[in-house]
Enzyme design. Structure first.
Site: not given
Ligand code: NAD
Ligand code: UDP
Length: 335
Positions: A10, A124, A148, A152, A293, A296
């Site tokens: 991922g 997160s 979601y 967490k 949204r 938010d």
């Molecule tokens: P991503 O979707 O790119 O990566 C997650 C990976 O997990 C994917 O490749 C998916 O195929 C795999 N996966 C999902 N369920 C699975 C399962 N049951 N078994 C095996 N593999 C599985 O997401 P990311 O942005 O890299 O996020 C990674 C982690 O970080 C996630 O747990 C996400 O909730 C957390 N996170 C992400 C963000 C963000 O904004 N990207 C923010 C806060 C927390």
């Molecule tokens: N946002 C926006 N337009 C979009 C997507 C996001 O204005 O198409 C805004 C959203 O309202 C927030 C910020 O961008 O204020 C970050 O949003 P994102 O979904 O990236 O992250 P999160 O909501 O998880 O902080």
């Protein structure tokens, strides 16, 4: 050390694999490819010169995990695997609880049975719910505003109880703020299927001409320009935070359960992001003001001092680097 990365193909997992390999570790990737592609394994080989072991499999398959932990001689797990779309979690809560919470229970059972006690968990900033004050520190009350976020929170609480139950556990929950950007090679990055939910990939597609304009969700928040403020952090800084957390867990203070914010401590508005991306890409990013949204918050940014003090880590990369690397990935590799 051999380190299992669940969700390793991922977005965040793949960048962390690069950093861990550079630090001398051997990443072992496990992913069910529900939100990523096996091509990432090839691209990681291009970047690092090493082909990491990759197991296509699901974290809910406890027997598979037991086998991988034992056969690969795993010393620590970084647990990224999970579903992460807030809107989807409201529509399909059971799927989220099954995959995220059920999957984590399966992983923990396999770790317990094979004697692997070191875990870094992808948490997160969403676990803080509606901010009661800013910047958010790790003692801010927790809460969840959607399924979601609740997965967490449940996982964090389960991990704290587990760590309190025995002496083998060394667990760090890393509370990510808003990860953006890509590896400098442009070979790996964030490339969501369909229309992106998140701001940065959406802006990148507008700048690239693949979407006509950005919807700015609300311009009447109590923020300097009225648009939402977030703590955007470069994914390579975030990846380095995992290496730092693993070092911390291996040390004398690492036993038990710990939570760390991984953010920069700086807040940028949606319009700040639009302007920074226009500058980095040299392309216009047309936008329209749209309604807020649902769900938010106006502003969300970290106090990042605990990670600086205890992990000796801080985010170093600039907003310009976040935008330029996103643009480079968008041009070179994104579908
Ligand atoms: P991503 O979707 O790119 O990566 C997650 C990976 O997990 C994917 O490749 C998916 O195929 C795999 N996966 C999902 N369920 C699975 C399962 N049951 N078994 C095996 N593999 C599985 O997401 P990311 O942005 O890299 O996020 C990674 C982690 O970080 C996630 O747990 C996400 O909730 C957390 N996170 C992400 C963000 C963000 O904004 N990207 C923010 C806060 C927390
Ligand atoms: N946002 C926006 N337009 C979009 C997507 C996001 O204005 O198409 C805004 C959203 O309202 C927030 C910020 O961008 O204020 C970050 O949003 P994102 O979904 O990236 O992250 P999160 O909501 O998880 O902080």
């Amino acid at each position: 050390m051999n380190i299992l990365l669940t969700g390793g193909t991922g977005y965040i997992g793949s960048h962390t694999a690069v950093v861990l390999a550079e630090a001398g570790h051997r990443p072992v990737l496990l992913d069910n490819l529900s939100n990523s592609s096996a091509d990432v394994v090839d691209r990681l080989a291009q970047i690092t010169g090493t082909r990491f072991p990759f197991i296509e499999g699901d974290i809910r398959d406890t027997a598979l995990l037991r086998r991988v932990l034992a056969d690969e001689g795993i010393g620590a797990v970084v647990h990224f695997a999970g579903l992460k779309a807030v809107g989807e979690s409201v529509e399909q809560p059971l799927r989220y609880y099954d995959n995220n919470v059920g999957g984590t229970i399966s992983l923990l059972q396999a770790m317990d049975e094979t004697g692997v006690g070191t875990l870094v968990f992808s948490s997160s900033a969403t676990v803080y719910g509606q901010p009661a004050y800013l910047p958010l520190d790790e003692v801010h009350p927790t809460g969840a505003t959607n399924p979601y976020g609740r997965t967490k929170l449940h996982i964090e609480e389960m991990l704290a109880e587990l760590a309190a139950s025995g002496t083998n556990w060394r667990i760090a929950c890393l509370r990510y703020f808003n990860p953006v950007g890509a590896h400098a090679s442009g070979l790996i990055g964030e490339d969501p299927n369909g229309i992106p939910n998140n701001l940065m990939p959406y802006i990148a597609r507008v700048a690239g001409g693949r979407l006509p304009f950005l919807n700015v969700f609300g311009d009447d928040y109590p923020t300097p320009d009225g648009t939402g403020v977030r703590d955007y952090i470069h994914v390579m800084d975030l990846a380095e935070g995992h290496r730092a957390a693993l070092d911390f867990l291996a040390g004398s203070a690492g036993a038990g359960w710990h939570a760390f914010n991984l953010g920069t401590g700086c807040g940028y508005s949606v319009l700040d992001m639009v302007r920074a991306f226009e500058q980095a890409s040299g392309r216009p990013v047309p936008y329209r003001i749209a309604p807020r949204r649902p769900g938010d918050v106006a502003a969300c940014y970290a106090k990042a001092d605990k990670a600086a003090d205890q992990l000796a880590w801080r985010a170093l990369r600039s907003l310009d680097d976040m935008c330029a690397s996103t643009w480079h990935f968008q041009q070179r590799t994104a579908r």
